[in-house]
Enzyme design. Structure first.
Site, PDB file in Angstrom:
ATOM      1  N   GLU A 125       0.829  -1.196   0.000  1.00 41.51           N
ATOM      2  CA  GLU A 125       0.000   0.000   0.000  1.00 41.51           C
ATOM      3  C   GLU A 125       0.869   1.254   0.000  1.00 41.51           C
ATOM      4  O   GLU A 125       2.056   1.201   0.261  1.00 41.51           O
ATOM      5  CB  GLU A 125      -0.940   0.013   1.224  1.00 41.51           C
ATOM      6  CG  GLU A 125      -0.238  -0.183   2.573  1.00 41.51           C
ATOM      7  CD  GLU A 125       0.565   0.991   3.051  1.00 41.51           C
ATOM      8  OE1 GLU A 125       0.151   2.131   2.781  1.00 41.51           O
ATOM      9  OE2 GLU A 125       1.603   0.789   3.669  1.00 41.51           O
TER      10      GLU A 125
ATOM     11  N   CYS B 103      -3.209   4.956   8.939  1.00 39.00           N
ATOM     12  CA  CYS B 103      -2.729   3.749   8.262  1.00 39.00           C
ATOM     13  C   CYS B 103      -3.679   2.599   8.555  1.00 39.00           C
ATOM     14  O   CYS B 103      -4.400   2.624   9.554  1.00 39.00           O
ATOM     15  CB  CYS B 103      -1.312   3.430   8.758  1.00 39.00           C
ATOM     16  SG  CYS B 103      -0.563   1.990   7.978  1.00 39.00           S
TER      17      CYS B 103
ATOM     18  N   CYS C 224      -0.270  -0.085  10.833  1.00 41.91           N
ATOM     19  CA  CYS C 224       0.284   0.291  12.143  1.00 41.91           C
ATOM     20  C   CYS C 224      -0.645   1.292  12.838  1.00 41.91           C
ATOM     21  O   CYS C 224      -0.269   2.414  13.145  1.00 41.91           O
ATOM     22  CB  CYS C 224       1.692   0.832  12.002  1.00 41.91           C
ATOM     23  SG  CYS C 224       1.963   1.889  10.572  1.00 41.91           S
TER      24      CYS C 224
ATOM     25  N   HIS D 106      -0.216   4.834  16.390  1.00 43.57           N
ATOM     26  CA  HIS D 106      -0.715   6.206  16.329  1.00 43.57           C
ATOM     27  C   HIS D 106      -1.630   6.490  17.525  1.00 43.57           C
ATOM     28  O   HIS D 106      -1.611   7.586  18.089  1.00 43.57           O
ATOM     29  CB  HIS D 106      -1.442   6.451  15.014  1.00 43.57           C
ATOM     30  CG  HIS D 106      -0.527   6.616  13.850  1.00 43.57           C
ATOM     31  ND1 HIS D 106       0.237   7.737  13.651  1.00 43.57           N
ATOM     32  CD2 HIS D 106      -0.224   5.779  12.821  1.00 43.57           C
ATOM     33  CE1 HIS D 106       0.963   7.608  12.560  1.00 43.57           C
ATOM     34  NE2 HIS D 106       0.699   6.417  12.036  1.00 43.57           N
TER      35      HIS D 106
ATOM     36  N   ARG E  34       8.308   0.850  12.303  1.00 50.46           N
ATOM     37  CA  ARG E  34       8.988   1.533  11.205  1.00 50.46           C
ATOM     38  C   ARG E  34       9.881   2.677  11.667  1.00 50.46           C
ATOM     39  O   ARG E  34      10.542   3.301  10.849  1.00 50.46           O
ATOM     40  CB  ARG E  34       7.954   2.048  10.198  1.00 50.46           C
ATOM     41  CG  ARG E  34       7.309   0.929   9.395  1.00 50.46           C
ATOM     42  CD  ARG E  34       6.164   1.428   8.537  1.00 50.46           C
ATOM     43  NE  ARG E  34       5.660   0.374   7.666  1.00 50.46           N
ATOM     44  CZ  ARG E  34       4.752  -0.520   8.027  1.00 50.46           C
ATOM     45  NH1 ARG E  34       4.246  -0.494   9.245  1.00 50.46           N
ATOM     46  NH2 ARG E  34       4.344  -1.450   7.178  1.00 50.46           N
TER      47      ARG E  34
ATOM     48  N   SER F 212       7.977   7.255   8.229  1.00 55.82           N
ATOM     49  CA  SER F 212       8.197   7.362   6.785  1.00 55.82           C
ATOM     50  C   SER F 212       8.468   8.796   6.360  1.00 55.82           C
ATOM     51  O   SER F 212       9.050   9.024   5.301  1.00 55.82           O
ATOM     52  CB  SER F 212       6.999   6.786   6.016  1.00 55.82           C
ATOM     53  OG  SER F 212       6.988   5.379   6.119  1.00 55.82           O
TER      54      SER F 212
ATOM     55  N   CYS G 272       5.925   3.039   4.523  1.00 57.81           N
ATOM     56  CA  CYS G 272       4.491   3.011   4.815  1.00 57.81           C
ATOM     57  C   CYS G 272       3.953   4.394   4.503  1.00 57.81           C
ATOM     58  O   CYS G 272       3.869   5.257   5.374  1.00 57.81           O
ATOM     59  CB  CYS G 272       4.248   2.639   6.280  1.00 57.81           C
ATOM     60  SG  CYS G 272       2.495   2.384   6.663  1.00 57.81           S
TER      61      CYS G 272
ATOM     62  N   CYS H  27       0.857   6.540   6.134  1.00 55.43           N
ATOM     63  CA  CYS H  27       1.051   7.421   7.290  1.00 55.43           C
ATOM     64  C   CYS H  27       1.512   8.809   6.871  1.00 55.43           C
ATOM     65  O   CYS H  27       1.260   9.795   7.556  1.00 55.43           O
ATOM     66  CB  CYS H  27       2.087   6.834   8.245  1.00 55.43           C
ATOM     67  SG  CYS H  27       1.576   5.325   9.069  1.00 55.43           S
TER      68      CYS H  27
END
Length: 554
Positions: free
Chosen positions: A13, A60, A63, A67, A466, A489, A533, A536
């Site tokens: 994704e 996301c 994950c 958050h 991540r 990210s 990712c 995010c």
């Protein structure tokens, strides 16, 4: 000289565009572009701070938990709330489960196909594959199993529809594993599709559901009635199954693959690393993290203390308004529009051209890589014995030195190391939870006052699968005045800054060998090692209908 664009580059994704300039068989320059706008910070303005952890989880679909954790920590910091012991431990357990889900999925589903030639497995000898499985894996399979697996794989190939194995450059000269190792890896790829379900169940035990759990809230956790022997036993049973899979399958596969690609221990590295630290060990010491907070600078294995006030974001090369670096507590998310936006076409050829929806975070003005490699390096130098022993063991088996960690291969290996150590630590936290409940402590929530007169500013920081994740909230008269997220990210995949310092993934790509610019497998290896990712980092939404835009990428 050739310009190569891979868009999109993530396997599952997210919308990330990577452009590289290849000269004499190596990447000479690179640009990382987030191609969709994220508007969550704008959406949160004016809302109740207690809702933020539910909304930010939608950053996301993978994950989500982390958050939520960063958000409740930010609100708790703003309102000076101390959570009970049980809440601290339950949060550690859910966060550990998230790591046990993410890291194996990264290795098998998102990254392994850059190193494993699935089509080559069709020429494997099932008997030799079984022998190899017995030699390297803690869960060996029979010749009959590999005969059946090879038959299924052949049916995929003969149909012309490779399904989950369709997106790679099969037959590329950069693949080095023998057919038998490829066939064994395909089997474990499929095994992990089943295994990840157990990790998701571990999260749901304390979070009520997965993804988008409901177990966190400012002040504690929502599991008062679930703190019982049945729930704890269920978590512990699944945890031990996860540890067994990591020890018997994931780590052996990691070592087996790495042994064929030792040259990648000198490719794709960075020199600066940042870790916020996480998994608090104490209710009274704010920085009592199991994985410590710190930085590694200029490639020296020496721990540098981190001051969160030195974190900034800038948008010199991003499609936002603003002309100076800002700390996230006063950060802005003001997207360019109209003529200023120029259609959001990446300008990678101009010295000061804008080319990404991702901002450029910096620590003390420096580019920093975040993620499991950063966490392992900081923990290695910061006194985490379990990390040091595991890292040294892996390096010894591969017959490489600590310098090998500063690479694409080191980045992939660090995820497995962090996953194993984290899983074993979760056993300890589970037993701490049991002992605390035995003492008669069943408290899971700290009451607090929240009304129209409430003001405050806080930060919620954690180190997730991540990398370093931070949420900053400014509360005024009981509502969110400003909210900023700086996600892993963003740190890793952001563009150049005003000093023309390239982002971590751009830096790591420079010097990467590329055998065939039309099949840039090597570029995929380094980018995927960061586990991008992009969900995010970027989002797009229709402000009139609240409908997320849908895109078809051919």
């Amino acid at each position: 000289m050739a310009r190569v664009v891979v868009d999109p580059i993530p396997r599952i994704e997210g919308h990330l565009r990577i452009e590289v300039e290849v000269e004499n068989g190596k990447v000479k320059d690179a640009w990382s572009t987030g191609t969709l706008f994220r508007g969550l910070e704008i959406i949160l303005q004016g809302r109740d701070p207690r809702d933020a952890h539910l909304i930010t989880q939608r950053s996301c679909g993978v994950c989500t938990l982390v958050h939520s954790l960063a958000s409740v920590r930010a609100v708790e910091d703003a309102l000076k709330i101390k959570v009970p012991t049980n809440a601290r431990l339950v949060r550690n357990l859910t966060h550990a489960a998230q790591n046990m889900h993410d890291h194996p999925v990264h290795f098998y589903q998102l990254c392994a196909l850059d190193w494993v030639d699935v089509v080559s497995a069709l020429s494997a000898d099932p008997k030799k594959t079984s022998d190899l499985s017995g030699a390297v894996s803690g869960r060996p399979q029979t010749t009959k199993y590999y005969e059946g697996l090879k038959g299924k794989l052949k049916a995929f190939v003969d149909s012309g529809q490779l399904g989950p194995f369709a997106n790679a450059y099969w037959g590329h000269p950069a693949y080095k594993l023998p057919p038998e190792a490829n066939l064994m890896a395909v089997g474990h790829y499929l095994d992990n599709l089943r295994q990840q379900v157990f990790a998701a169940q571990m999260t749901a035990i304390w979070g009520a559901k997965n993804p988008h759990l409901q177990g966190h809230l400012p002040g504690g956790v929502t599991v008062a009635e679930q703190l019982n022997a049945d729930r704890i036993s269920q978590y512990l049973f699944l945890l031990r199954e996860q540890i067994a899979f990591i020890e018997e399958v994931y780590i052996p596969d990691l070592l087996a693959v790495a042994s064929f690609y030792k040259d990648w221990a000198k490719i794709g590295g960075n020199k600066n690393f940042l870790a916020y630290g996480d998994f608090p060990q104490s209710d009274v010491e704010p920085d009592s993290f199991y994985f410590p907070r710190g930085a590694i600078v200029n490639g020296e294995l020496k721990l540098v203390k981190v001051d969160p006030t030195k974190i900034t974001e800038e948008v010199t090369r991003s499609w936002y308004e603003g002309d100076k670096p800002l700390h996230p507590s006063v950060g802005e998310t003001k997207p360019l529009t109209g003529d200023k936006l120029k259609g959001a076409v990446p300008d990678t050829k101009s010295k000061d051209g804008k080319y990404s929806w991702i901002k450029a975070p910096r620590y003390d003005g420096q580019v920093m890589e975040v993620g499991p490699l950063a966490q392992c390096l900081v923990s290695y130098t910061g006194g985490n014995k379990e990390i040091k022993d595991t890292v040294d063991g892996v390096l010894k088996k591969l017959e490489v030195g600590p310098d090998a960690l500063f690479s694409t291969l080191g980045r992939v290996a660090a995820r497995g190391i962090k996953c194993l150590v984290n899983a074993k630590a979760a056993e300890k936290w589970t037993m701490e939870l049991v002992e605390n409940i035995k003492k008669g402590d069943t408290k899971t929530f700290t009451p607090y006052k929240m009304d129209e007169s409430t003001n405050g500013q806080g930060a919620g920081m954690n180190d997730v699968a991540r990398g370093s994740l931070g949420h900053w909230v400014n509360i005024e008269k009981g509502k969110i005045k400003n909210y900023q997220q700086v996600v892993p990210s963003t740190w890793n995949l952001g563009p150049s800054d005003g000093k023309n310092q390239k982002g971590p993934v751009e830096n790591a790509l420079i010097g990467t060998p590329v055998a065939d610019p039309k099949k840039p497998l090597e570029v995929l290896r380094t980018v995927h090692s960061f586990d991008p990712c992009i969900a995010c980092a970027v989002h797009v939404i229709d402000p009139k209908t609240n409908e997320v835009y849908k895109f078809r990428v051919s």
